[in-house]
Design a protein around this motif. Structure first.
Motif, PDB file in Angstrom:
ATOM      1  N   MET A  16      36.087  47.287  37.917  1.00 33.35           N
ATOM      2  CA  MET A  16      36.641  47.955  38.876  1.00 33.35           C
ATOM      3  C   MET A  16      35.088  48.009  40.227  1.00 33.35           C
ATOM      4  O   MET A  16      34.573  48.138  39.742  1.00 33.35           O
ATOM      5  CB  MET A  16      37.404  48.884  39.247  1.00 33.35           C
ATOM      6  N   CYS A  17      35.541  47.581  40.947  1.00 38.32           N
ATOM      7  CA  CYS A  17      35.141  47.445  42.091  1.00 38.32           C
ATOM      8  C   CYS A  17      35.255  47.760  43.834  1.00 38.32           C
ATOM      9  O   CYS A  17      36.532  47.321  43.728  1.00 38.32           O
ATOM     10  CB  CYS A  17      34.372  46.249  42.301  1.00 38.32           C
ATOM     11  N   ALA A  18      34.132  48.307  43.779  1.00 36.63           N
ATOM     12  CA  ALA A  18      35.053  49.525  46.241  1.00 36.63           C
ATOM     13  C   ALA A  18      35.144  48.217  46.361  1.00 36.63           C
ATOM     14  O   ALA A  18      33.910  46.798  46.444  1.00 36.63           O
ATOM     15  CB  ALA A  18      34.513  50.356  46.129  1.00 36.63           C
ATOM     16  N   VAL A  19      35.764  47.973  47.895  1.00 37.38           N
ATOM     17  CA  VAL A  19      35.149  46.799  48.649  1.00 37.38           C
ATOM     18  C   VAL A  19      35.091  47.594  49.550  1.00 37.38           C
ATOM     19  O   VAL A  19      35.677  48.306  50.147  1.00 37.38           O
ATOM     20  CB  VAL A  19      36.803  46.326  48.932  1.00 37.38           C
ATOM     21  N   MET A  20      34.444  46.866  50.596  1.00 39.52           N
ATOM     22  CA  MET A  20      33.647  47.390  51.842  1.00 39.52           C
ATOM     23  C   MET A  20      33.465  46.631  52.978  1.00 39.52           C
ATOM     24  O   MET A  20      32.703  45.254  52.897  1.00 39.52           O
ATOM     25  CB  MET A  20      31.435  47.801  51.875  1.00 39.52           C
ATOM     26  N   LEU A  21      34.161  47.327  54.290  1.00 41.40           N
ATOM     27  CA  LEU A  21      34.259  46.006  55.374  1.00 41.40           C
ATOM     28  C   LEU A  21      32.885  46.611  56.280  1.00 41.40           C
ATOM     29  O   LEU A  21      32.844  48.242  56.333  1.00 41.40           O
ATOM     30  CB  LEU A  21      35.649  46.512  56.133  1.00 41.40           C
TER      31      LEU A  21
END
Length: 338
Positions: free
Chosen positions: A151-156
């Motif tokens: 799993m990996c978080a997504v950052m804008l």
């Protein structure tokens, strides 16, 4: 030529053993509970353990005797990413790694490698690229997560209310220490060694003689000599020699800039990309006060309430209001460049 393999219990700290081996100049590859000392002999490795660590020896209160075997030339030994990871399991790492995804790191294959290497958060830089471009990257990332089961978080990361230099007339401009240059708020002007366009319309109103202007991550420093608000120009002296490229960031130390917290582009990015894609983080550029965070939460609304906000403190006003920012934000990022 043969490769010596040291077989170790799984509880043994392979990374520590590798440091011991490489300290005497023996190339080593580690994987799980095995370490391959390339182009070495049994005698050399056995001597290492007896003299450097001791035999039997103990690491982290685990005592044992190593056993040694030899690989033949036809048994391949990989030097790939998996061996690097074997000595530092990402599941045990407490430090999280944020990786900015760019043109060379957006393929499924590269993203899989990044995930295995320990990428915790994928940063999407919305200062560049269209929604379609970023969507393709995100789709690749989620495919890579599905393939690797990591799993990996997504950052804008927002473009924000940034100030930039303009386009260039004839390529990069040589800035020479001691020379005087005119800055103009007419952003259609293309820069040369005499005139540079700046995107901030109130530049001549907000700056005072003696103040400083930092360009290109602070690599170019200018001192304000005079201002002409009617003409929208500022006369400056260059304090160092450097090369100016196109659209470089500009910082005005000590100046409270009259810019909105969020641009129309930022709001569009939230509503039409961040919320539909159910991303994890928004890194808000140039946060200057606590109310900036409140504004972002209102725009995200009910559909974006799960998105966490990271405040990027990038100027003096943000530092001065740090306590109130800290009360409202979920996290803080200290932006390197600005």
């Amino acid at each position: 030529m043969s490769n010596t393999i040291v077989h170790l219990p799984s509880a043994f700290n392979v990374a520590k053993m590798r440091r011991h081996i490489t300290s005497i100049g023996v190339p080593v590859v580690c994987k799980k509970n095995k370490a391959s000392c390339l182009n070495s002999t049994n005698k050399k490795v056995k001597s290492l353990f007896e003299n450097r660590i001791g035999s039997p020896f103990s690491v982290n209160a685990v005592a044992f005797n190593p056993t040694i075997s030899t690989l033949t030339d036809d048994e391949p030994v990989s030097m790939g990413l998996e061996h690097v990871l074997a000595s530092n399991p990402t599941s045990l790492c407490k430090t999280k790694v944020v990786c900015t995804l760019g043109p060379k790191s957006r393929s499924v294959e590269v993203l899989e490698d990044l995930l295995r290497a320990g990428m915790s958060v994928a940063r999407f830089n919305f200062s560049h690229g269209s929604h379609e471009y970023h969507q393709e990257t995100l789709n690749n990332l989620r495919r890579a997560m599905d393939n690797t089961k990591i799993m990996c978080a997504v950052m804008l990361d927002t473009k924000g209310p940034e100030i930039r230099t303009g386009m260039l007339k004839n390529g990069p401009v040589q800035i020479i220490a001691g020379n005087e240059v005119t800055l103009t708020t007419d952003y259609s002007v293309k820069a040369d060694s005499n005139t540079i366009a700046i995107s901030y319309k109130k530049l001549a109103e907000d700056l005072k003689p003696g103040g400083q202007i930092l360009c290109a991550d602070g690599s170019i420093v200018m001192e304000v000599l005079s201002t002409d608000p009617q003409a929208g120009t500022v006369r400056v002296r260059c304090l160092n020699t450097a090369i100016l490229g196109e659209r470089k960031n500009v910082n005005l130390p000590g100046v409270i800039v009259d810019l909105p917290t969020l641009t129309d582009k930022d709001i569009d990015d939230f509503r039409n990309w961040a919320i539909p894609n159910e991303i994890d983080f928004i890194a808000a550029s140039f946060v200057r006060k606590g109310s900036d965070i409140t504004t972002i939460r209102k725009i995200l609304g009910e559909h974006g309430r799960s998105i966490r906000i990271i405040s990027k403190v990038e100027n003096q006003e943000g530092v001065q209001n740090f306590e109130e920012i800290l009360k409202e934000t979920d996290a803080v990022m200290v932006a390197r460049g600005d």
